[in-house]
Design a protein around this motif. Structure first.
Motif, PDB file in Angstrom:
ATOM      1  N   LEU A   5       0.832  -1.200   0.000  1.00  0.00           N
ATOM      2  CA  LEU A   5       0.000   0.000   0.000  1.00  0.00           C
ATOM      3  C   LEU A   5       0.870   1.254   0.000  1.00  0.00           C
ATOM      4  O   LEU A   5       1.947   1.280   0.595  1.00  0.00           O
ATOM      5  N   LYS A   6       0.377   2.285  -0.667  1.00  0.00           N
ATOM      6  CA  LYS A   6       1.049   3.586  -0.630  1.00  0.00           C
ATOM      7  C   LYS A   6       0.825   4.231   0.730  1.00  0.00           C
ATOM      8  O   LYS A   6      -0.094   3.871   1.467  1.00  0.00           O
ATOM      9  N   VAL A   7       1.674   5.198   1.057  1.00  0.00           N
ATOM     10  CA  VAL A   7       1.536   5.898   2.336  1.00  0.00           C
ATOM     11  C   VAL A   7       0.156   6.536   2.459  1.00  0.00           C
ATOM     12  O   VAL A   7      -0.476   6.502   3.519  1.00  0.00           O
ATOM     13  N   SER A   8      -0.337   7.107   1.358  1.00  0.00           N
ATOM     14  CA  SER A   8      -1.657   7.743   1.387  1.00  0.00           C
ATOM     15  C   SER A   8      -2.756   6.734   1.685  1.00  0.00           C
ATOM     16  O   SER A   8      -3.724   7.038   2.395  1.00  0.00           O
ATOM     17  N   ASP A   9      -2.606   5.507   1.173  1.00  0.00           N
ATOM     18  CA  ASP A   9      -3.594   4.457   1.449  1.00  0.00           C
ATOM     19  C   ASP A   9      -3.525   4.002   2.899  1.00  0.00           C
ATOM     20  O   ASP A   9      -4.552   3.717   3.520  1.00  0.00           O
ATOM     21  N   ILE A  10      -2.304   3.912   3.452  1.00  0.00           N
ATOM     22  CA  ILE A  10      -2.149   3.522   4.858  1.00  0.00           C
ATOM     23  C   ILE A  10      -2.774   4.571   5.772  1.00  0.00           C
ATOM     24  O   ILE A  10      -3.481   4.247   6.739  1.00  0.00           O
ATOM     25  N   LEU A  11      -2.523   5.843   5.458  1.00  0.00           N
ATOM     26  CA  LEU A  11      -3.114   6.923   6.242  1.00  0.00           C
ATOM     27  C   LEU A  11      -4.631   6.896   6.138  1.00  0.00           C
ATOM     28  O   LEU A  11      -5.339   7.087   7.140  1.00  0.00           O
ATOM     29  N   ALA A  12      -5.151   6.649   4.948  1.00  0.00           N
ATOM     30  CA  ALA A  12      -6.606   6.578   4.761  1.00  0.00           C
ATOM     31  C   ALA A  12      -7.192   5.409   5.542  1.00  0.00           C
ATOM     32  O   ALA A  12      -8.274   5.527   6.143  1.00  0.00           O
ATOM     33  N   LEU A  13      -6.473   4.288   5.565  1.00  0.00           N
ATOM     34  CA  LEU A  13      -6.920   3.129   6.331  1.00  0.00           C
ATOM     35  C   LEU A  13      -6.954   3.455   7.827  1.00  0.00           C
ATOM     36  O   LEU A  13      -7.908   3.096   8.535  1.00  0.00           O
ATOM     37  N   LEU A 136     -23.685   4.062   2.485  1.00  0.00           N
ATOM     38  CA  LEU A 136     -22.228   3.985   2.620  1.00  0.00           C
ATOM     39  C   LEU A 136     -21.780   2.571   2.980  1.00  0.00           C
ATOM     40  O   LEU A 136     -20.727   2.106   2.532  1.00  0.00           O
ATOM     41  N   SER A 137     -22.573   1.878   3.786  1.00  0.00           N
ATOM     42  CA  SER A 137     -22.202   0.528   4.234  1.00  0.00           C
ATOM     43  C   SER A 137     -22.274  -0.489   3.097  1.00  0.00           C
ATOM     44  O   SER A 137     -21.553  -1.487   3.108  1.00  0.00           O
ATOM     45  N   ARG A 138     -23.144  -0.246   2.141  1.00  0.00           N
ATOM     46  CA  ARG A 138     -23.270  -1.181   1.017  1.00  0.00           C
ATOM     47  C   ARG A 138     -22.083  -1.078   0.060  1.00  0.00           C
ATOM     48  O   ARG A 138     -21.842  -1.971  -0.741  1.00  0.00           O
ATOM     49  N   SER A 139     -21.325   0.009   0.141  1.00  0.00           N
ATOM     50  CA  SER A 139     -20.154   0.196  -0.731  1.00  0.00           C
ATOM     51  C   SER A 139     -18.898  -0.316  -0.035  1.00  0.00           C
ATOM     52  O   SER A 139     -17.959   0.434   0.223  1.00  0.00           O
ATOM     53  N   ARG A 140     -18.894  -1.606   0.263  1.00  0.00           N
ATOM     54  CA  ARG A 140     -17.789  -2.164   1.056  1.00  0.00           C
ATOM     55  C   ARG A 140     -16.424  -1.932   0.418  1.00  0.00           C
ATOM     56  O   ARG A 140     -15.467  -1.568   1.074  1.00  0.00           O
ATOM     57  N   GLY A 141     -16.319  -2.137  -0.870  1.00  0.00           N
ATOM     58  CA  GLY A 141     -15.025  -2.008  -1.528  1.00  0.00           C
ATOM     59  C   GLY A 141     -14.487  -0.587  -1.538  1.00  0.00           C
ATOM     60  O   GLY A 141     -13.299  -0.363  -1.733  1.00  0.00           O
ATOM     61  N   ASN A 142     -15.382   0.385  -1.338  1.00  0.00           N
ATOM     62  CA  ASN A 142     -14.967   1.786  -1.386  1.00  0.00           C
ATOM     63  C   ASN A 142     -14.911   2.441  -0.012  1.00  0.00           C
ATOM     64  O   ASN A 142     -14.848   3.667   0.090  1.00  0.00           O
ATOM     65  N   LEU A 143     -14.947   1.633   1.053  1.00  0.00           N
ATOM     66  CA  LEU A 143     -14.989   2.194   2.402  1.00  0.00           C
ATOM     67  C   LEU A 143     -13.784   3.076   2.704  1.00  0.00           C
ATOM     68  O   LEU A 143     -13.910   4.140   3.299  1.00  0.00           O
ATOM     69  N   VAL A 144     -12.607   2.626   2.307  1.00  0.00           N
ATOM     70  CA  VAL A 144     -11.402   3.410   2.598  1.00  0.00           C
ATOM     71  C   VAL A 144     -11.478   4.774   1.923  1.00  0.00           C
ATOM     72  O   VAL A 144     -11.138   5.806   2.512  1.00  0.00           O
ATOM     73  N   VAL A 213      -8.314  -3.822   3.542  1.00  0.00           N
ATOM     74  CA  VAL A 213      -6.949  -4.037   3.055  1.00  0.00           C
ATOM     75  C   VAL A 213      -6.958  -4.939   1.822  1.00  0.00           C
ATOM     76  O   VAL A 213      -6.300  -4.660   0.815  1.00  0.00           O
ATOM     77  N   ARG A 214      -7.736  -6.016   1.908  1.00  0.00           N
ATOM     78  CA  ARG A 214      -7.775  -6.962   0.790  1.00  0.00           C
ATOM     79  C   ARG A 214      -8.439  -6.361  -0.443  1.00  0.00           C
ATOM     80  O   ARG A 214      -8.146  -6.765  -1.573  1.00  0.00           O
ATOM     81  N   SER A 215      -9.358  -5.397  -0.226  1.00  0.00           N
ATOM     82  CA  SER A 215      -9.996  -4.746  -1.379  1.00  0.00           C
ATOM     83  C   SER A 215      -8.990  -3.928  -2.175  1.00  0.00           C
ATOM     84  O   SER A 215      -9.255  -3.559  -3.325  1.00  0.00           O
ATOM     85  N   LYS A 216      -7.838  -3.634  -1.548  1.00  0.00           N
ATOM     86  CA  LYS A 216      -6.769  -2.908  -2.233  1.00  0.00           C
ATOM     87  C   LYS A 216      -5.774  -3.852  -2.912  1.00  0.00           C
ATOM     88  O   LYS A 216      -4.721  -3.432  -3.388  1.00  0.00           O
ATOM     89  N   GLY A 217      -6.096  -5.144  -2.906  1.00  0.00           N
ATOM     90  CA  GLY A 217      -5.259  -6.109  -3.608  1.00  0.00           C
ATOM     91  C   GLY A 217      -4.195  -6.776  -2.759  1.00  0.00           C
ATOM     92  O   GLY A 217      -3.333  -7.495  -3.285  1.00  0.00           O
ATOM     93  N   ILE A 218      -4.225  -6.567  -1.436  1.00  0.00           N
ATOM     94  CA  ILE A 218      -3.234  -7.191  -0.541  1.00  0.00           C
ATOM     95  C   ILE A 218      -3.725  -8.585  -0.160  1.00  0.00           C
ATOM     96  O   ILE A 218      -4.800  -8.737   0.439  1.00  0.00           O
ATOM     97  N   THR A 219      -2.962  -9.609  -0.493  1.00  0.00           N
ATOM     98  CA  THR A 219      -3.355 -10.988  -0.183  1.00  0.00           C
ATOM     99  C   THR A 219      -2.416 -11.658   0.810  1.00  0.00           C
ATOM    100  O   THR A 219      -2.794 -12.638   1.452  1.00  0.00           O
ATOM    101  N   ASP A 220      -1.210 -11.143   0.941  1.00  0.00           N
ATOM    102  CA  ASP A 220      -0.231 -11.733   1.856  1.00  0.00           C
ATOM    103  C   ASP A 220      -0.657 -11.520   3.307  1.00  0.00           C
ATOM    104  O   ASP A 220      -0.984 -10.392   3.711  1.00  0.00           O
ATOM    105  N   GLU A 221      -0.675 -12.595   4.105  1.00  0.00           N
ATOM    106  CA  GLU A 221      -1.145 -12.513   5.488  1.00  0.00           C
ATOM    107  C   GLU A 221      -0.261 -11.625   6.351  1.00  0.00           C
ATOM    108  O   GLU A 221      -0.754 -10.845   7.179  1.00  0.00           O
TER     109      GLU A 221
END
Length: 435
Positions: A5-13, A136-144, A213-221
């Protein structure tokens, strides 16, 4: 190639996690606690931060290291673990926390602007508020993106403006402590932190954060755990900032808000004194955004879990729960808090015991024995605290240390842990000798 993840994505998370935690209780309880703590502000605040910040962070880390709720409860019978999760979800979802957030949003964010506010205005607001939360809750993939990159920065900037104004221009001098804050301010603050519900919610918000996190393509545990912990640290820093500023606000409100009946009133009076008419608008923005983002997190977490247990889809569950929250919110804030407080006192110790056990599991001689006995003891004695809050006469248990402070469960639970470690160690030693 391993995706990161980019720094901006981590901050958003992290901002998203912070927004999920920062709800009704986080805003209305610290000002009142600060006002009552007075000159004992520091120990009371440290106690509150223990249950309001440290425990949620520890719980998030525990969930990350255990790999989710199943890993966290692997030493408990599966049906017990499921029942515990269901009870926690019901309390933090449709039964209390989510409707409470909607009620606080109405009481502090909308009601002051309505001339003849009544049941009809509450009903209309509840329908609109929970409809937006449902969308907003129905948009799970766009929560971040929806919460972490848009709603939370606005909320945080408003809170920073309030905190700076309080420090620069405190309205009163800090006065003497009141009530239980006179003799045991830390313990009183510790118990008051229960009201935020964050340590309990943290056990289950972990699922939503992992999904984000996984919606951003992260699969590694390992990467998922790392980002989950980063999100927890960012959220904890944000919560600490908010609590410290609101505690100080309350501690310097002794005269100006002497007639206030609750933390919400204290905050409203203080903000009006600082900013005038514009202050009410700013406070409304803070409360509405804080409560909305929390409800989104709660609806998402509850629906994720219930859909995993049943044949109903996530979309069906989130719709049903939003409707239930809307109905329950019309009960009224005071009644809802009165009804639900016993549940908080019953569940919080169980959540704390579970988190602490997860951190020392590797050193337990017999994890299954320790988990089951400690959880049973924590539940049994937490029910005493819950019964006291509910108004039952449990004075016969006053001999238990910390009974008067709502923490009768603490010492028996610690003793149970020690005993199971001793017994488990002896059994393990005998097994090795027999082998």
């Amino acid at each position: 190639m391993k995706k990161t993840l980019k720094v901006s994505d981590i901050l958003a998370l992290g901002f998203m996690t912070f927004a999920f935690f920062l709800g009704a209780g986080n805003i209305i309880f610290p000002p009142q606690a600060g006002q009552q703590a007075g000159e004992h502000l520091i120990p009371a605040m440290l106690g509150f931060l223990s249950t309001g910040v440290s425990l949620p962070l520890i719980a998030i880390i525990a969930v990350a290291l255990a790999g989710g709720w199943k890993g966290l409860t692997r030493d408990l019978p599966s049906k017990v673990a499921t029942l515990l999760a269901v009870l926690i979800f019901i309390v933090i979802g449709p039964a209390f926390a989510a409707p409470r957030a909607g009620l606080v949003a109405y009481e502090m964010g909308v009601k002051p602007f309505i001339a003849d506010a009544g049941q009809l205005s509450l009903t209309i607001f509840s329908i609109v508020f929970f409809a937006i939360a449902l969308f907003l809750s129905r948009s799970r993939g766009n929560l971040v993106d929806l919460v972490g990159k848009f709603l939370t920065p606005i909320l945080f900037l408003a809170l920073v403006a309030l905190a700076v104004a309080v420090v620069i221009n405190p309205q009163d001098a800090i006065e003497a402590a009141k009530g239980d804050y006179v003799d045991m301010p830390f313990l009183k603050g510790f118990v008051e932190g229960y009201n935020t519900l964050d340590a309990v919610a943290a056990l289950l918000f972990g699922m939503v954060i992992v999904d984000a996190v996984r919606s951003k393509g992260i699969t590694d545990e390992a990467e998922t755990r790392k980002y989950l912990i980063c999100a927890g640290l960012i959220a904890a820093a944000g919560l600490a900032f908010v609590y410290i500023s609101l505690f100080y606000l309350g501690a310097t409100s002794g005269v100006i808000a002497a007639s206030a009946s609750n933390g919400g009133d204290i905050l409203a009076i203080y903000v009006a004194a600082l900013f005038g008419p514009a202050g009410q608008m700013m406070l409304s923005l803070i409360v509405l955004l804080a409560c909305l983002t929390t409800v989104v997190g709660l609806l998402t977490a509850c629906s994720e879990y219930f859909s995993s247990l049943t044949s109903w889809s996530y979309e069906k569950w989130v719709t049903l729960l939003a409707v239930i929250c809307c109905v329950v919110a019309n009960v009224g804030l005071n009644q809802l808090i009165t009804i639900s407080l016993p549940a908080l006192f019953a569940l919080y110790p169980i959540a704390m015991a579970l988190v602490m056990l997860s951190f020392i599991r590797r050193w337990l001689p017999n994890p299954v024995l320790s988990y089951r006995v400690v959880m049973i003891v924590a539940l049994s004695f937490s029910l005493i605290d819950a019964a006291k809050v509910a108004g039952f006469d449990v004075s016969a248990f006053r001999i238990i240390p910390l009974f008067d402070y709502g923490m009768a469960w603490l010492l028996p639970t610690a003793i149970a842990l020690v005993i199971t470690c001793v017994i488990g160690g002896k059994v393990a030693q005998q097994t090795r000798q027999a082998a």
